[in-house]
Motif scaffolding. Sequence first.
Motif, PDB file in Angstrom:
ATOM      1  N   SER A  53       0.849  -1.102   0.110  1.00  0.00           N
ATOM      2  CA  SER A  53      -0.081   0.076   0.019  1.00  0.00           C
ATOM      3  C   SER A  53       0.547   1.263  -0.089  1.00  0.00           C
ATOM      4  O   SER A  53       0.520   2.188  -0.439  1.00  0.00           O
ATOM      5  CB  SER A  53      -1.068  -0.128   1.328  1.00  0.00           C
ATOM      6  N   SER A  54       1.922   1.337   0.544  1.00  0.00           N
ATOM      7  CA  SER A  54       3.140   2.401   0.402  1.00  0.00           C
ATOM      8  C   SER A  54       3.613   2.737  -1.152  1.00  0.00           C
ATOM      9  O   SER A  54       3.901   3.793  -1.023  1.00  0.00           O
ATOM     10  CB  SER A  54       4.168   2.023   1.586  1.00  0.00           C
ATOM     11  N   LEU A  55       3.222   1.858  -1.766  1.00  0.00           N
ATOM     12  CA  LEU A  55       3.888   2.056  -3.336  1.00  0.00           C
ATOM     13  C   LEU A  55       2.729   2.158  -4.119  1.00  0.00           C
ATOM     14  O   LEU A  55       2.957   2.551  -5.172  1.00  0.00           O
ATOM     15  CB  LEU A  55       4.629   0.863  -3.596  1.00  0.00           C
ATOM     16  N   GLU A  56       1.413   2.089  -3.774  1.00  0.00           N
ATOM     17  CA  GLU A  56       0.212   2.195  -4.573  1.00  0.00           C
ATOM     18  C   GLU A  56       0.363   3.452  -5.396  1.00  0.00           C
ATOM     19  O   GLU A  56      -0.062   3.453  -6.591  1.00  0.00           O
ATOM     20  CB  GLU A  56      -0.906   2.077  -3.820  1.00  0.00           C
ATOM     21  N   THR A  57       0.705   4.479  -4.803  1.00  0.00           N
ATOM     22  CA  THR A  57       0.800   5.936  -5.515  1.00  0.00           C
ATOM     23  C   THR A  57       1.508   5.853  -6.751  1.00  0.00           C
ATOM     24  O   THR A  57       1.360   6.749  -7.706  1.00  0.00           O
ATOM     25  CB  THR A  57       0.985   7.066  -4.473  1.00  0.00           C
ATOM     26  N   PHE A  58       2.566   4.942  -6.801  1.00  0.00           N
ATOM     27  CA  PHE A  58       3.416   4.875  -7.878  1.00  0.00           C
ATOM     28  C   PHE A  58       3.226   4.133  -9.175  1.00  0.00           C
ATOM     29  O   PHE A  58       3.956   4.076  -9.959  1.00  0.00           O
ATOM     30  CB  PHE A  58       4.695   4.653  -7.465  1.00  0.00           C
ATOM     31  N   THR A  59       2.196   3.273  -8.921  1.00  0.00           N
ATOM     32  CA  THR A  59       1.937   1.972  -9.890  1.00  0.00           C
ATOM     33  C   THR A  59       1.272   2.402 -11.156  1.00  0.00           C
ATOM     34  O   THR A  59       1.335   1.771 -12.026  1.00  0.00           O
ATOM     35  CB  THR A  59       0.957   0.912  -9.162  1.00  0.00           C
ATOM     36  N   TYR A 136       2.823   5.183   6.388  1.00  0.00           N
ATOM     37  CA  TYR A 136       4.058   4.498   5.584  1.00  0.00           C
ATOM     38  C   TYR A 136       5.359   5.030   5.937  1.00  0.00           C
ATOM     39  O   TYR A 136       5.595   6.106   6.317  1.00  0.00           O
ATOM     40  CB  TYR A 136       3.554   4.568   4.280  1.00  0.00           C
ATOM     41  N   GLN A 137       6.409   4.037   5.413  1.00  0.00           N
ATOM     42  CA  GLN A 137       7.725   4.552   5.390  1.00  0.00           C
ATOM     43  C   GLN A 137       8.149   3.660   4.074  1.00  0.00           C
ATOM     44  O   GLN A 137       7.975   2.441   3.882  1.00  0.00           O
ATOM     45  CB  GLN A 137       8.253   3.871   6.535  1.00  0.00           C
ATOM     46  N   ARG A 138       8.823   4.368   3.404  1.00  0.00           N
ATOM     47  CA  ARG A 138       9.442   3.813   2.038  1.00  0.00           C
ATOM     48  C   ARG A 138      10.789   4.538   1.688  1.00  0.00           C
ATOM     49  O   ARG A 138      11.095   5.587   1.879  1.00  0.00           O
ATOM     50  CB  ARG A 138       8.257   3.957   0.744  1.00  0.00           C
ATOM     51  N   ILE A 139      11.436   3.631   0.801  1.00  0.00           N
ATOM     52  CA  ILE A 139      12.675   4.525   0.334  1.00  0.00           C
ATOM     53  C   ILE A 139      12.504   4.473  -1.139  1.00  0.00           C
ATOM     54  O   ILE A 139      11.821   3.710  -1.938  1.00  0.00           O
ATOM     55  CB  ILE A 139      13.799   3.720   0.559  1.00  0.00           C
ATOM     56  N   LEU A 140      13.145   5.599  -1.766  1.00  0.00           N
ATOM     57  CA  LEU A 140      12.975   6.064  -3.125  1.00  0.00           C
ATOM     58  C   LEU A 140      14.356   5.893  -3.893  1.00  0.00           C
ATOM     59  O   LEU A 140      15.102   6.623  -3.270  1.00  0.00           O
ATOM     60  CB  LEU A 140      12.312   7.196  -3.399  1.00  0.00           C
ATOM     61  N   GLU A 167       8.755  -5.107  -0.627  1.00  0.00           N
ATOM     62  CA  GLU A 167       8.014  -4.942  -1.461  1.00  0.00           C
ATOM     63  C   GLU A 167       8.760  -3.668  -2.441  1.00  0.00           C
ATOM     64  O   GLU A 167       9.228  -2.775  -1.946  1.00  0.00           O
ATOM     65  CB  GLU A 167       6.911  -4.181  -0.895  1.00  0.00           C
ATOM     66  N   PHE A 168       9.191  -4.251  -3.594  1.00  0.00           N
ATOM     67  CA  PHE A 168       9.945  -3.303  -4.662  1.00  0.00           C
ATOM     68  C   PHE A 168       9.058  -3.046  -5.709  1.00  0.00           C
ATOM     69  O   PHE A 168       8.610  -4.159  -6.462  1.00  0.00           O
ATOM     70  CB  PHE A 168      10.941  -4.407  -4.861  1.00  0.00           C
ATOM     71  N   LEU A 169       9.188  -1.892  -6.124  1.00  0.00           N
ATOM     72  CA  LEU A 169       8.530  -1.333  -7.423  1.00  0.00           C
ATOM     73  C   LEU A 169       9.730  -0.804  -8.260  1.00  0.00           C
ATOM     74  O   LEU A 169      10.315   0.224  -7.928  1.00  0.00           O
ATOM     75  CB  LEU A 169       7.421  -0.418  -7.114  1.00  0.00           C
TER      76      LEU A 169
END
Length: 183
Positions: A53-59, A136-140, A167-169
Amino acid sequence: MQSLWSLLLYLCGLLADAFSLCEAPAKLHANELDRDQYFGTWFFIAAASSSPSSLETFTTADGIMFHMTQSNNPEQLQLRAAIRLKTGQCVPRSWIYLLMEQSADLATEGRPHMRTELFSTKCPDFIMVKETDQDYQRILLYARTLHPVENCITAFKNQASCLDMDEFLLIPRTHSACEFQES
């Protein structure tokens, strides 16, 4: 005897740490950024998190190009984005980052709970960003080129794994980048 076991376990822990493949990235202090090195155009390459869910905005994105500049206020940085959606449509966005005197991190204008940390990488012309918000917490990963070398993407993925972010995108980048629109 118990202190001997404690010492032995401690030494085993040190030995395990010495052979660990996980090395903490070098944190950059936002107030001390080398503006010549970090300002300008960046391409969004990949993201990682512990939850999808933390990566959904980028899908829905095919590619995102960012441009970082100093704003008129010396305590603010201007970030503009040209987002290419998978549909081919271009969407402009912009943010203001606030440089806080007593903090190494960036604050995001209008998002009081958002914390942004900057990290250098071993790969030249790359930067890693860690975003933390309430949910959320994510790295970019960002690079100066649209199609960077694969081993740097692999190194980022390994760093994500070290941070328990499985989870990797990978941003596809199949279309050309959108042009920046004037504000």
